[in-house]
Design a protein around this motif. Structure first.
Motif, PDB file in Angstrom:
ATOM      1  N   ALA A 186      16.332  13.378   3.345  1.00  0.00           N
ATOM      2  CA  ALA A 186      14.922  12.961   3.338  1.00  0.00           C
ATOM      3  C   ALA A 186      14.693  11.888   2.273  1.00  0.00           C
ATOM      4  N   ILE A 187      15.335  12.081   1.103  1.00  0.00           N
ATOM      5  CA  ILE A 187      15.148  11.078   0.041  1.00  0.00           C
ATOM      6  C   ILE A 187      15.729   9.734   0.474  1.00  0.00           C
ATOM      7  N   HIS A 188      16.938   9.773   1.060  1.00  0.00           N
ATOM      8  CA  HIS A 188      17.515   8.526   1.542  1.00  0.00           C
ATOM      9  C   HIS A 188      16.767   7.986   2.757  1.00  0.00           C
ATOM     10  N   GLY A 189      16.318   8.952   3.590  1.00  0.00           N
ATOM     11  CA  GLY A 189      15.530   8.535   4.752  1.00  0.00           C
ATOM     12  C   GLY A 189      14.264   7.825   4.325  1.00  0.00           C
ATOM     13  N   GLY A 190      13.673   8.309   3.234  1.00  0.00           N
ATOM     14  CA  GLY A 190      12.476   7.661   2.706  1.00  0.00           C
ATOM     15  C   GLY A 190      12.767   6.218   2.367  1.00  0.00           C
ATOM     16  N   ARG A 191      13.970   5.965   1.828  1.00  0.00           N
ATOM     17  CA  ARG A 191      14.339   4.603   1.470  1.00  0.00           C
ATOM     18  C   ARG A 191      14.290   3.691   2.700  1.00  0.00           C
ATOM     19  N   LEU A 192      14.914   4.155   3.784  1.00  0.00           N
ATOM     20  CA  LEU A 192      14.944   3.325   4.991  1.00  0.00           C
ATOM     21  C   LEU A 192      13.555   3.229   5.626  1.00  0.00           C
ATOM     22  N   SER A 193      12.842   4.375   5.658  1.00  0.00           N
ATOM     23  CA  SER A 193      11.499   4.353   6.253  1.00  0.00           C
ATOM     24  C   SER A 193      10.577   3.407   5.481  1.00  0.00           C
ATOM     25  N   PRO A 238      24.440   6.830  11.857  1.00  0.00           N
ATOM     26  CA  PRO A 238      24.083   7.921  10.953  1.00  0.00           C
ATOM     27  C   PRO A 238      22.920   7.585  10.034  1.00  0.00           C
ATOM     28  N   ALA A 239      22.267   6.416  10.215  1.00  0.00           N
ATOM     29  CA  ALA A 239      21.157   6.065   9.334  1.00  0.00           C
ATOM     30  C   ALA A 239      20.118   7.175   9.337  1.00  0.00           C
ATOM     31  N   ALA A 240      19.648   7.536   8.152  1.00  0.00           N
ATOM     32  CA  ALA A 240      18.635   8.569   8.074  1.00  0.00           C
ATOM     33  C   ALA A 240      17.273   7.935   7.886  1.00  0.00           C
ATOM     34  N   THR A 241      16.357   8.273   8.774  1.00  0.00           N
ATOM     35  CA  THR A 241      14.953   7.946   8.539  1.00  0.00           C
ATOM     36  C   THR A 241      14.203   9.244   8.751  1.00  0.00           C
ATOM     37  N   LEU A 282       7.729  -1.582   4.717  1.00  0.00           N
ATOM     38  CA  LEU A 282       7.463  -2.764   3.909  1.00  0.00           C
ATOM     39  C   LEU A 282       7.784  -4.037   4.682  1.00  0.00           C
ATOM     40  N   SER A 283       8.874  -4.010   5.443  1.00  0.00           N
ATOM     41  CA  SER A 283       9.244  -5.192   6.224  1.00  0.00           C
ATOM     42  C   SER A 283       8.194  -5.486   7.282  1.00  0.00           C
ATOM     43  N   VAL A 284       7.687  -4.412   7.912  1.00  0.00           N
ATOM     44  CA  VAL A 284       6.644  -4.619   8.914  1.00  0.00           C
ATOM     45  C   VAL A 284       5.410  -5.211   8.248  1.00  0.00           C
ATOM     46  N   SER A 302      -0.752   7.665  -6.470  1.00  0.00           N
ATOM     47  CA  SER A 302       0.234   8.529  -7.133  1.00  0.00           C
ATOM     48  C   SER A 302       1.199   9.125  -6.114  1.00  0.00           C
ATOM     49  N   LEU A 303       0.640   9.632  -4.995  1.00  0.00           N
ATOM     50  CA  LEU A 303       1.490  10.209  -3.947  1.00  0.00           C
ATOM     51  C   LEU A 303       2.508   9.171  -3.475  1.00  0.00           C
ATOM     52  N   PHE A 304       2.000   7.990  -3.215  1.00  0.00           N
ATOM     53  CA  PHE A 304       2.862   6.944  -2.696  1.00  0.00           C
ATOM     54  C   PHE A 304       3.913   6.552  -3.741  1.00  0.00           C
ATOM     55  N   LEU A 305       3.463   6.490  -4.979  1.00  0.00           N
ATOM     56  CA  LEU A 305       4.370   6.089  -6.057  1.00  0.00           C
ATOM     57  C   LEU A 305       5.527   7.080  -6.189  1.00  0.00           C
ATOM     58  N   ILE A 306       5.222   8.384  -6.066  1.00  0.00           N
ATOM     59  CA  ILE A 306       6.275   9.406  -6.164  1.00  0.00           C
ATOM     60  C   ILE A 306       7.339   9.169  -5.092  1.00  0.00           C
ATOM     61  N   VAL A 307       6.865   8.984  -3.847  1.00  0.00           N
ATOM     62  CA  VAL A 307       7.804   8.765  -2.745  1.00  0.00           C
ATOM     63  C   VAL A 307       8.583   7.470  -2.960  1.00  0.00           C
ATOM     64  N   LEU A 308       7.888   6.475  -3.469  1.00  0.00           N
ATOM     65  CA  LEU A 308       8.535   5.179  -3.700  1.00  0.00           C
ATOM     66  C   LEU A 308       9.642   5.303  -4.746  1.00  0.00           C
ATOM     67  N   VAL A 309       9.346   6.021  -5.836  1.00  0.00           N
ATOM     68  CA  VAL A 309      10.354   6.192  -6.891  1.00  0.00           C
ATOM     69  C   VAL A 309      11.555   6.960  -6.343  1.00  0.00           C
ATOM     70  N   LEU A 310      11.277   8.041  -5.576  1.00  0.00           N
ATOM     71  CA  LEU A 310      12.357   8.811  -4.954  1.00  0.00           C
ATOM     72  C   LEU A 310      13.222   7.901  -4.088  1.00  0.00           C
ATOM     73  N   ALA A 311      12.573   7.041  -3.314  1.00  0.00           N
ATOM     74  CA  ALA A 311      13.309   6.187  -2.387  1.00  0.00           C
ATOM     75  C   ALA A 311      14.153   5.170  -3.144  1.00  0.00           C
ATOM     76  N   VAL A 312      13.566   4.552  -4.178  1.00  0.00           N
ATOM     77  CA  VAL A 312      14.271   3.502  -4.900  1.00  0.00           C
ATOM     78  C   VAL A 312      15.475   4.083  -5.643  1.00  0.00           C
ATOM     79  N   PHE A 313      15.293   5.278  -6.257  1.00  0.00           N
ATOM     80  CA  PHE A 313      16.386   5.864  -7.034  1.00  0.00           C
ATOM     81  C   PHE A 313      17.086   6.973  -6.250  1.00  0.00           C
ATOM     82  N   ALA A 314      17.122   6.815  -4.934  1.00  0.00           N
ATOM     83  CA  ALA A 314      17.691   7.852  -4.072  1.00  0.00           C
ATOM     84  C   ALA A 314      19.097   8.237  -4.517  1.00  0.00           C
ATOM     85  N   ASP A 315      19.939   7.234  -4.840  1.00  0.00           N
ATOM     86  CA  ASP A 315      21.332   7.539  -5.203  1.00  0.00           C
ATOM     87  C   ASP A 315      21.410   8.424  -6.439  1.00  0.00           C
TER      88      ASP A 315
END
Lengths: 331, 294
Positions: B89-96, B241-244, B101-103, B38-51
């Motif tokens: 932080a929300i956008h940074g989450g997207r990049l992080s 300026p990339a945010a992570t 995931l890429s790693v 659930s914790l991970f899912l919350i962060v994931l949703v925030l990251a995906v819908f950051a805009d």
């Protein structure tokens, strides 16, 4: 012409000329529709023989010599890739452990279908239809609904039936069954053996049945090959083996079956155990355990000599102390 | 329901349950997995819908609102350019998460290939594993810093660096489970049916050897996010300026006393993500590994 002809097969462990052998100079023939039982205790080379014929030996075990001729073709000639192409199609094998011989994460239907598609070039649809027929042939009730079952949902006997269906899917010329009923309980054993015999009679394939259960031999075999420490001790038709066993090892094996009328006597055993690989005596490999051993047995292994048309034996003193004319003769 | 009842109910079903459904059912009963997931899912949703979610643009400067404390407008405060920390932080989450995931993909693919090759083709084993040993001799994070510093700071290089640093261990894990599965009888049975090496390796062995890899990958995900934060913090991460997560914290380093929120909130988010992923991994391991299951 015989379906399977094995000539001077020798399998060794390791490389070099002095590599110890696990099979030495094994020759036999097997006709279509015939059942050959290979018997011997643990370490006698039964399973090695199966793996050698299948071409499934793994490093460091290797076939050092001999030919395997299946239906007129030397299957050792074409190299490992041609041999692999024959597996499943010309030669097939059933293993001892039905509980672990099926892929646990593939549905039964897929496992049968895999063989049909790879070996028979069937489409997925054809394969499914044929898989149902095969499951019906191995007497699995509600065959169509079992296609979707996973192995863990089936009992041991059911799984062994599925294994048989998989092995038979591509209609092999030779089926090797390595102790197919050892892991099953007695009533299921009888059913599986009946099934194997029916299918074999119907399809005319040659069946090589590896077992250490002489009851199974009596039930199933046309011919019997007794292996001891990687060498053929005796080769005969089933009746001769039970009525007039010539090799002291065969005699000892038969004597060690407990019978109903032996009362409370101690069970007969063969003293000692099979010598380990590389520790084989130079002469007859059974000599150290043989009750009838004499000096002539020790310098060189006795050749497989033909006693009569249906019986050959690798022993200098066949029948031991019992003279030939005193043994009951049958044909 | 007793186990006997379950068995009976199971027998009665005409259409049986697949191992996958059983697995899902067991997972949903595992508390660590549910909380972590659930914790991970919350962060994931925030990251995906950051805009859609972020109240401000992550790069929008506002010099009238520099280093502002958390308020109704800027819930996590602002940094020294007046940028909204929450949005960053929300956008940074997207990049992080993208880097994590890429790693995971990198180490999953190469670790599996290398591990499978050395576990199955015994001739390759020695050479491949010695190379992996050589890589493992360096502490992973040092190796990642070296690679990232050598190649230069960019998102791809961070992924590459962390991928190289995490692959040897993954390869070892895959090799170990391939070594176990390859000796199983159904593999021999598949060979007896004339299946090719590739078919045996992928369909029969790897498919049955995935459990430890899946668990390993959740930990790689968590440690990649942590390691990326560390790389960014010491300046070899993705350039501004990339945010992570790490980048935002690094920006706030100089104002830690006046404006602790710049480092605090991204730090807490890292904590939540890593905790979530680790719990998720623990839950998966408990369900997948029968030796630990009681």
């Amino acid at each position: 012409m015989s379906m399977l002809k094995v000539e001077n097969l020798t399998t060794v462990v390791g490389s070099g000329a002095s590599a110890p052998s696990v099979l030495e100079d094994v020759s036999f023939t097997l006709d279509a529709g015939e059942v050959l039982c290979v018997v011997g205790e643990s370490g006698s080379g039964k399973s090695m023989l199966a793996l050698t014929i299948m071409g499934l030996l793994g490093f460091p075990v290797r076939r050092a010599g001999g030919r395997i001729i299946l239906d007129g073709d030397d299957i050792t000639a074409g190299g490992t890739s041609a041999w692999r192409q024959r597996r499943g199609r010309d030669l097939s094998m059933i293993f001892q452990e039905p509980m672990t011989s099926l892929n646990p994460i593939m549905r039964v239907g897929e496992q049968i279908g895999e063989v049909l598609r790879l070996r028979k070039g069937m489409s997925a649809d054809e394969a499914r239809r044929r898989a149902v027929e095969l499951l019906e042939r191995v007497e699995i009730p509600a065959a169509a609904s079992r296609l979707a079952a996973f192995p863990h949902e089936l009992s041991g006997g059911m799984r062994q039936r599925v294994m048989i269906a998989v092995a038979l899917a591509a209609e092999p010329k030779l089926l090797i069954a390595d102790e197919p009923t050892t892991a099953l309980d007695v009533t299921i054993q009888a059913q599986i053996l009946d099934l194997l015999r029916d299918i074999q009679a119907e399809s005319g394939m040659a069946l090589m049945l590896i077992t250490h259960d002489l009851g199974v031999v009596a039930e199933m075999a046309h011919k019997v090959m007794v292996l001891y420490a990687g060498r053929v001790a005796e080769m005969a038709d089933v009746k001769t083996v039970f009525d007039a066993p010539a090799h002291p090892y065969t005699q000892a094996l038969l004597a060690s079956i407990p019978s109903l009328d032996s009362g409370g006597d101690r069970l007969v055993t063969i003293p000692g155990s099979v010598p380990g690989v590389g520790l084989m005596p130079k002469g007859c490999r059974f000599a150290p355990r043989c009750p009838h051993v004499k000096e002539a047995c020790r310098p060189a292994p006795p050749p497989l000599a033909i006693l009569e048309a249906s019986q050959s034996v690798a022993c200098l003193r066949p029948f031991g102390y019992v003279r030939r004319e005193e043994t009951p003769t049958h044909g | 329901m007793s186990s006997l009842d379950t068995n009976l109910a199971h027998e009665a079903l005409p259409e049986r349950q697949s191992p996958f459904l059983l697995f899902l059912r067991r997972l949903s009963g595992n508390r660590a997995f549910v909380i972590g997931g659930s914790l991970f899912l919350i962060v994931l949703v925030l990251a995906v819908f950051a805009d859609q979610i972020a109240p401000f643009k992550p790069g929008a400067n506002n010099f009238r609102a520099r280093l502002e404390a958390p308020s109704a407008v800027h819930r996590f405060g602002t940094d020294h350019f007046g940028r909204d920390i929450l949005s960053r932080a929300i956008h940074g989450g997207r990049l992080s998460l993208f880097i994590g995931l890429s790693v995971v993909l990198f180490t999953g693919v190469f670790g599996t290939l290398i591990g499978a090759a050395s576990g199955y083709f015994r001739r390759l084993d020695n050479i491949l594993m010695r190379i992996m040993d050589a890589l493992m001799a360096f502490p992973a994070i040092l190796l990642a810093i070296t690679v990232a510093a050598t190649l230069g700071a960019s998102v791809q290089n961070v992924i590459l660096a962390l991928g190289i640093a995490t692959t040897p261990h993954t390869a070892r894990i895959v090799r170990a489970s391939v070594l176990v599965v390859r000796e199983m009888e159904f593999v021999e049975a598949a060979r007896a049916l004339g299946a090719s090496h590739m078919r045996i390796l992928f369909r029969h062995i790897l498919a049955n050897a995935m459990a430890p890899l899946i668990v390993r990958l959740t930990y790689v995900f968590a440690s990649a996010i942590l390691a990326e934060a560390l790389l960014s913090y010491i300046g070899v991460g993705p350039p501004p300026p990339a945010a992570t997560f790490g980048g935002i914290i690094a920006n706030g380093r100089d104002f830690m006393v006046e404006a602790p929120w710049v480092t605090l909130f991204p730090g807490l988010i890292i904590l939540v993500v890593v905790l979530g992923l680790n719990l998720l991994g623990d839950g998966l391991r408990d369900v997948l590994d029968p030796r630990i299951r009681v």
